[in-house]
Each structure stands twice: as C-alpha cells, then as structure tokens.
Design an enzyme around this catalytic site. Structure first.
Site, short mmCIF file in Angstrom:
data_model
loop_
_atom_site.label_atom_id
_atom_site.label_comp_id
_atom_site.label_asym_id
_atom_site.label_seq_id
_atom_site.Cartn_x
_atom_site.Cartn_y
_atom_site.Cartn_z
N LEU A 202 0.86 -1.19 0.00
CA LEU A 202 0.00 0.00 0.00
C LEU A 202 0.90 1.24 0.00
O LEU A 202 1.73 1.38 0.89
CB LEU A 202 -0.89 0.01 1.25
CG LEU A 202 -1.84 -1.18 1.43
CD1 LEU A 202 -2.51 -1.13 2.80
CD2 LEU A 202 -2.90 -1.22 0.33
N HIS A 203 0.74 2.08 -1.01
CA HIS A 203 1.60 3.27 -1.06
C HIS A 203 0.94 4.49 -1.71
O HIS A 203 1.55 5.55 -1.79
CB HIS A 203 2.90 2.96 -1.80
CG HIS A 203 2.72 2.91 -3.30
ND1 HIS A 203 2.07 1.87 -3.92
CD2 HIS A 203 3.08 3.77 -4.27
CE1 HIS A 203 2.05 2.11 -5.23
NE2 HIS A 203 2.65 3.25 -5.47
N ARG A 204 -0.32 4.35 -2.18
CA ARG A 204 -0.94 5.49 -2.87
C ARG A 204 -1.22 6.61 -1.90
O ARG A 204 -1.76 6.36 -0.79
CB ARG A 204 -2.28 5.08 -3.48
CG ARG A 204 -2.19 4.10 -4.56
CD ARG A 204 -2.04 4.74 -5.92
NE ARG A 204 -1.67 3.69 -6.83
CZ ARG A 204 -0.88 3.83 -7.88
NH1 ARG A 204 -0.38 5.01 -8.18
NH2 ARG A 204 -0.60 2.81 -8.64
N ASP A 278 -2.57 -1.48 -3.63
CA ASP A 278 -3.13 -0.34 -4.35
C ASP A 278 -2.20 0.03 -5.51
O ASP A 278 -2.31 1.11 -6.07
CB ASP A 278 -3.38 0.85 -3.42
CG ASP A 278 -2.12 1.34 -2.71
OD1 ASP A 278 -1.02 0.79 -2.96
OD2 ASP A 278 -2.23 2.30 -1.92
#
Ligand code: UD1
Length: 361
Positions: A202-204, A278
C-alpha cells in the site's frame, strides 16, 4: 539513413525498470539499427527502490543519471525537465521512450516534445477516470504529446481514440512488464512455507497520506493476521506516514518488511494465497501468475485485470480488509485468463514497430 538510430529511454521509479528493461535489451540486440541510451532521472534513488532492480534486471548502470530526488510534484517534474533538456539537445535522439505514468514519464515526454523530438509511450491509454490521481494527469498528458502509443490492453485504444489520438499512432504490442516476468521466471522462487500468507503493498497517497485510512488499513491487517500470515514490504512513503501518524502495528502474523527487490517480491507473490494492493503493476503481475489480487482503490486503470484476470476491486475501503481471507476462496474458483500479448514478446513488437517506421515524426 546513416548509422543506427539513437533512442533515449527515460526511467525514474521502481515500476519503470521492469517496463523498459526488455525494450532497451531488444534495441541493443538490434545494434546495427539502433543505439539505445538509458537515462535515469533519480526520482527513486534508494538502493532498494532503484539499484537492486538495475542489477537484477541486468540493466546495468544508466548512461546518464539526473539525480532529481524527491520533492513536491511541480518541483520534481521541473527538475527532470531542467536536467533532461540540455542532455537531449546534446544527444539529438530520433526518439525518446517513456514508460508508465510517473512524474518522470510526463516530464521526459514534455521535454522531448518541446524540442520536437518524437516520443513513444509504453503502456499508453490506461485511464482510471480519476483526475485526483497524479498518475492520471501524467497519463493523459503524456498520451497527448506522444507520437507512438504502445498499448497492452484493448480498452486503451478506445480511450486514446476518444481523446482524439490517431489510430495509426496506436500499436497493440502487449505488456513489456510481463516480458520481464517471463524472462526472470526461472529465477523466481516461492518461499518454502506451509502456512498460507497474504502479500500486501500500500503506497498510494489517497490511502497512506490520510492518517485515518492508514490506521484503518493496519487495524484490518492486524485482524486478518489471526487467520493467515500477512507479509507487507513497506514503501518509503508509507513508512514515513506511519511514523508521522504514530502507527505501530503489532500482531503475531503481521510482518512489516523493507522494500524488496524484484526476485524476492515476485517470489513472495508467486507463493501467496492472495495479494492486497493499491499498486498498478501488481494487478497485472498477479493476473499473469493467476494469484487472486484485491485492489484497495475505487478505480483501476487496468480493467482487463478485473474482467479477464484475477483482480477484484475492493474500493478504497480499509474496512473491507477483514473480508479478504473469505474472498480468496471465491476468487480462486473464478475462471481467469491472461490478456493477449502478455506473452514475453512485447518488447520485440515495440522494436518491430520502430524498425518498420521510416521516420518517428
Ligand atoms: C511514485 C509514483 C507512483 C508509483 C510509485 C512506485 C509519481 C507521481 N508517483 O510514487 O505512481 O506507483 O512511485 O513506487 O510519480 N522515497 C524514498 N526513497 C526513494 C524514493 C522515494 O525514501 O528512493 C520517499 C520520499 O520520502 C519521497 C516519497 O518516498 O518523498 C515519495 O516518492 P515519490 O517518487 O515522490 O512518489 P512515490 O510515492 O514513490
């Protein structure tokens, strides 16, 4: 025509390397016709985000490194342009190739276009229809100023035609990122473990820059770690936001890891019961590998991975994370297939197009 045609490929971030490496290799293989030059903007610079990929994918040291580093969107984009422009003036390439949708992609395309150098966009035509995503702006604008639009899924052509791009500029070549996966497959090994596990990335910004969403995501992961191991290689943006929000998850089955190299990451994915992400590219890699993927976003610019592949769009709904273990079983029973041209030969088709074209203008 005199001498090989100089083609500059510009990369900047982790996902760019997998998309560009096979194309540069194919250009080099046809060295009588092409002179490939590789420029790395330095948007990603940590060894774990950059160097390890250059080594594992046998890209080697880039010919030019622009060292732009991190920064706000405007500053980062401007820095790439400012540093790339004199280099392109000096190199006078016939074509600049850019992959994907990151800030370096748009910056390089814009710099080249303003110098009247032709631009080729690898992974053209993807649309999330969400203009709050920086990547969507990068995609839209890069496609508008690219002369050669290399697409890897059928809806990309419709999207580009709708935006007024000429059909003759659109080339269905397949997926160069999957070329890398095919080429590396014999070196990709699943870890030896009997326990089922979920891989998470998850990095958005929409998710991890929002402390409430970030907290909710980790609460969800802690709750499913009771059912299955959860392995999460943490992106530097996420790591920084966790520290800022004071998020320190702890559950016996939840392992936070440093960012992984290509082989280790794909190894982990290939042995996973499922993947929660994501990311964009991981939706495609899981489709190719036949691993259930759950995308924690409201939209995807890669609908083919949902329609044909193994991807399920959960929405930007961290509260749905506890459903994932149950959904994995359903997902495994759903028929899935690999889109056309995701076959290990996309870069050859890109370079075939470039070989056939008499001029790139
Ligand atoms: C960028 C891309 C995103 C892509 C992602 C893949 C844009 C707008 N976003 O997001 O589309 O999915 O790369 O990873 O281009 N940082 C480090 N070390 C690094 C690089 C970054 O610590 O080597 C940290 C810095 O704190 C930086 C932050 O990560 O400010 C964000 O980096 P940046 O390149 O701006 O965006 P990403 O979130 O990585």
């Amino acid at each position: 025509m005199s001498g090989p045609r100089r083609v500059v490929s510009v990369v900047g971030t982790r996902p760019n390397f997998m998309k560009t490496a096979p194309v540069v290799a194919e250009l080099a293989r046809r060295g009588d016709l092409f002179e490939p030059v590789l420029v790395h903007t330095g948007q990603h610079y940590d060894d774990a985000m950059s160097q390890i990929f250059l080594e594992e994918l046998a890209i080697g040291a880039p010919d030019h490194f622009l060292d732009v580093g991190s920064g706000p969107h405007g500053a980062q984009t401007a820095r790439v342009m400012e540093r790339l422009e004199p280099l392109l003036v000096e190199l006078e390439p016939e074509l600049v190739l850019v992959p994907g949708d990151v800030n370096s992609t748009l910056a390089a395309a814009l710099t080249a276009a303003k110098l009247n150098i032709s631009v080729g966009h690898i992974e053209a035509g993807l649309r999330s229809w969400d203009r709050t995503m920086p990547e969507e702006i990068n995609r839209l604008l890069t496609d508008q100023i690219s002369d050669h639009l290399f697409i890897h899924s059928p809806e990309a052509r419709d999207n580009l035609l709708r935006e007024g791009r000429p059909d003759a500029a659109i080339h269905a070549v397949g997926n160069t990122m999957i070329d890398t996966l095919v080429a590396m497959r014999s070196r990709i090994e699943a870890p030896a473990t009997d326990r089922p596990y979920l891989v998470v990335t998850l990095h958005r910004p929409a998710l991890v820059d929002d402390p409430e969403q970030l907290r909710a995501a980790f609460a969800g992961l802690e709750s499913i770690a009771a059912d299955m191991d959860v392995l999460f290689p943490v992106h530097p943006r996420t790591r920084a936001n966790m520290a800022a929000a004071g998020v320190e998850p702890s559950a016996p089955g939840l392992q936070l890891l440093d960012p992984l190299g290509y082989l280790d990451f794909l190894g982990l994915v290939s042995g996973a019961a499922g993947v929660l992400t994501d990311s964009g590219g991981i939706q495609e890699e899981t489709t190719f590998l036949g691993i259930p993927c759950f995308t924690l976003r409201d939209t995807t610019e890669r609908p083919v991975t949902v329609e044909m592949g193994t991807n399920t769009l959960l929405g930007r709904r961290p509260d749905r994370i506890p459903e994932v273990p149950g959904l994995i079983e359903e997902a495994r029973e759903r028929p899935a297939s690999v889109p056309e041209g995701w076959d290990g030969h996309a870069a050859e088709r890109v370079v075939d197009v470039l070989t056939r074209a008499e001029t790139y203008a």
